[in-house]
Write an enzyme that holds these catalytic residues in place. Sequence first.
Site, PDB file in Angstrom:
ATOM      1  CB  SER A  71      15.569  49.556  33.087  1.00  0.00           C
ATOM      2  OG  SER A  71      15.371  50.917  33.543  1.00  0.00           O
ATOM      3  CG  LEU A  99      12.571  55.549  37.863  1.00  0.00           C
ATOM      4  CD1 LEU A  99      11.719  56.857  36.908  1.00  0.00           C
ATOM      5  CD2 LEU A  99      13.837  55.960  37.255  1.00  0.00           C
ATOM      6  CG  ASP A 114       8.837  50.159  27.889  1.00  0.00           C
ATOM      7  OD1 ASP A 114       7.968  49.086  27.949  1.00  0.00           O
ATOM      8  OD2 ASP A 114       9.581  49.989  28.971  1.00  0.00           O
TER       9      ASP A 114
END
Length: 906
Positions: free
Chosen positions: A536, A539, A655
């Site tokens: 998504s 990071l 998830d």
Amino acid sequence: MEIQISIIVSILLLFQCTSIISGQQPKAVRLSSRTERLALFELRSTLGLRSKDWPRKSDPCSGWNGIKCRNDGRVIEISVSGLRRTRLGRLNPQFSVDSLGKFTHLTTFNASGFSLPGSIPDVFGETLNSLQILDLRGSSVINPIPSLLGNLSNLNQLYLSGNGITGIIPETLGQLSKLSVLDLSQNLITGSIPTSFTSLTNLTSLDLSSNFLAGPIPPSLGTLKSLQLLKLSNNSLSASIPAQLGDLSYLVELDLTTNSLSGSLPMDLRGLRNLKRMMVGDNDLDGTLPGNLFTSLNKLEFVVLARNNLSGPLPDSLWSVPDLRFLDVSYNNLTGILPSTGLSANASARVLNLSNNQFYGNLDSSFASISFIDLSGNYFEGKVADEALPVNSSLTSNCLQNVSSQKSLEDCTFFYKAKGMLFDNFGLPNAIQPPTASPSRKKSRKWIFISVGVLGGLCVIALLVLVLVLCLRKRERGVDDQATRSVANSPPVGGTPGPSGVSKDFSEVGEVFTYEQLLRATGDFSESNLIKHGHSGDLFRGVLEGGTIVVIKRVDIRTMKKESYMVELELFGRVSHTRLVPFLGHSLGHDNEKLLVYRYMPNGDLSTSLYRKKRDDDESLQTLDWITRLKVAIGAAEGLSYLHHECNPPLVHRDVQASSILLDDKFEVRLGSLSEICSQEGDTHQSVITRLLRLPQSSDQGSSGSSAAICAYDVYCFGKVLLELVTGKLGISSSNDATTNEWLELTLPYISIYEKELVTKILDSYLLVDDDLLEEVWAMAIVAKSCLNPKPSKRPLMRYVLKALENPLKVVREENTGSARLRTTSSRGSWNASVFGSWRHSSSDITSAPGQNTTREGVGSSLKHLSAIGSQGSGGGDLSASNKKPSSDIFPEPSDLPDIERPRAD
């Protein structure tokens, strides 16, 4: 002439001073015993110590680290704490110190933090009679404490904390009459506290915390008059707190938290006149707090009474203890109006937690000087002035007028009415009650209700027939897989996202950062700060201007789903829990990139922490020990249980895998990867109807209604995480390919409620576990297998999974009149009773390990009919199907749900 005389005198004085200095300089002590020299070299060899620390050419008394000798050259202290092994020594570390028996004058042996895997050798109790200090803290010691340690008559300090010591505490430790410090904390010790401890009259510190001790606290501990510290927390101690503990007049710290202690707080504890820290939270204490208990405890600084069943008012004497800095009485049934006076002059340093009780009344300004106060979950009413409370305060879930997130009008009115008091109605005029209906109007209404009831009943019957017809038409095989498939298409938190043109205001969700701030924090999102590419967003590690280390997720909405970051923002705007990754803020001003900021997790995630290199220059792997693995499993289960059972509607993570289980500096779990979370709102009525009709369509519904089918997907994924913790097989929770499924088919048959030793065949080879720890591993494996049931409706609810992980020994043990002895293999047949909610299973569902002589189904078919294999504790006696009822302590049986599915006979 005078100058010559002065020079001569100076030379004479200098010569005299030099002679004096050289005469007073002590000679270096050299090792005098050849036997001890050979023993030291043998010890260096068996422990694998580096020559840098213990060089061969130097004298041990003067040139070896950690060696101290007497003036006559005899060794009296050996410390290997902080020393390192050679590369060869690290390959096979052992607790091999037999050569210590040669040091007859040894007074101290310190190996704290130095890995010595194995049992404590008998040599300590057989020959080291001069030993005064034995320090093995955090040395990977396992197995029971040898009873021979009771022979160390001169022992003054014994430190064995932070190891894997099992078994019971030997009674012979009571023979150590000179002992002043005994620390056995953070082990796996079972049994009870020995009564022989009465003889330890010189004991000043006793720490038995974080073990598995059971039974009552011996009243005889009150005879240890010199005791200053008593820590018995995090055990399973029961019965009441002995009144005799009040005789410990020198006691400074009393910690009895997280046990099963019952009864009231003894009035005799007022004899603890030097007590500064009283911690008795997380027990089953009840009754009121004695008003005179705290009058003599005027040195108290830290008081924890939280999570008990205490009732009545908060005593004024506790409120006005002069040096009190921390008070936690949360999660009790305390009630009454808080005193408006009594706070001492140093109240500004206080932290008060009075949350989740039944305090009521108005709040005045007496709390303004306190540094922090939590009053949430009570029934306070009226207005709160800005100056009445400190900046750091929590007032949610009360009955206050000008504060958000309060209780409902109905709850507040009912509470105050039960107290015989009038509620202020949140400052609004009281509603006018409707006039009482006349008898004639009541009679007419009665006929209306009857008519409506008849028509409603006919509609319900018609609806049942219609549903029955539709269900029979849509009946098909493979319906159990629908729940798992439906997860992928579930709406996000809060339902279906709105149109793309509609923007939401997230300014109140965390702190608002500028794009430039976060750009500087990450070094322009440099590759060196990249942690990983997430599904998504990317990071990055960053450092804010104040030095705070954070993780920043960069979401490129040109390549990612726009809703992914909005799901997280909406989630953090709605819910808050310690098991969710702490959300710090966001930056949404950039057109193409949205940035989310989280607290940095020093230990990464479970997938990277399960195994890791000790150092960059060291190829050896460091793995999580079993206690930490169990801690991680419980933490993750707490987070998922919150999402499934405490959020309304229930939230599904979607998830769950090792990489989404984040670990802070203390290996506490924080759930991450929250961009896939969705809310589940199903058709509950249809679920109930199909259950009543006992149709196959109800098989995809769980025991908690329509949400359980999708929540069961999280449970299945969590089962794979548990298997990773047990087996050490990385990547299982993140994969659904054929290889993973094949591995599961080969692994699950080794998990059986009938045979503990089978699980050792799949156990992580890096785990060092004794027989007691193996029971916990076995229990977790059983829980994992139940989570992996192919039928979603047969998987346990997450709250039951959490309860089982919190009580792993209850999964595989019976409680037998004060002792926890293992069930025999033959007794396990009774476990086919109700387990994990409304599950049923028969002995034919239990999978057999390959190669065993059995008539049960093989691996392939058993995976199709995996039954719920769970855990239950029962009180004493033989656990057989004929005379035992299944316990509901861990897995309560819902009484409102019929048994829907039964295995079909092949």
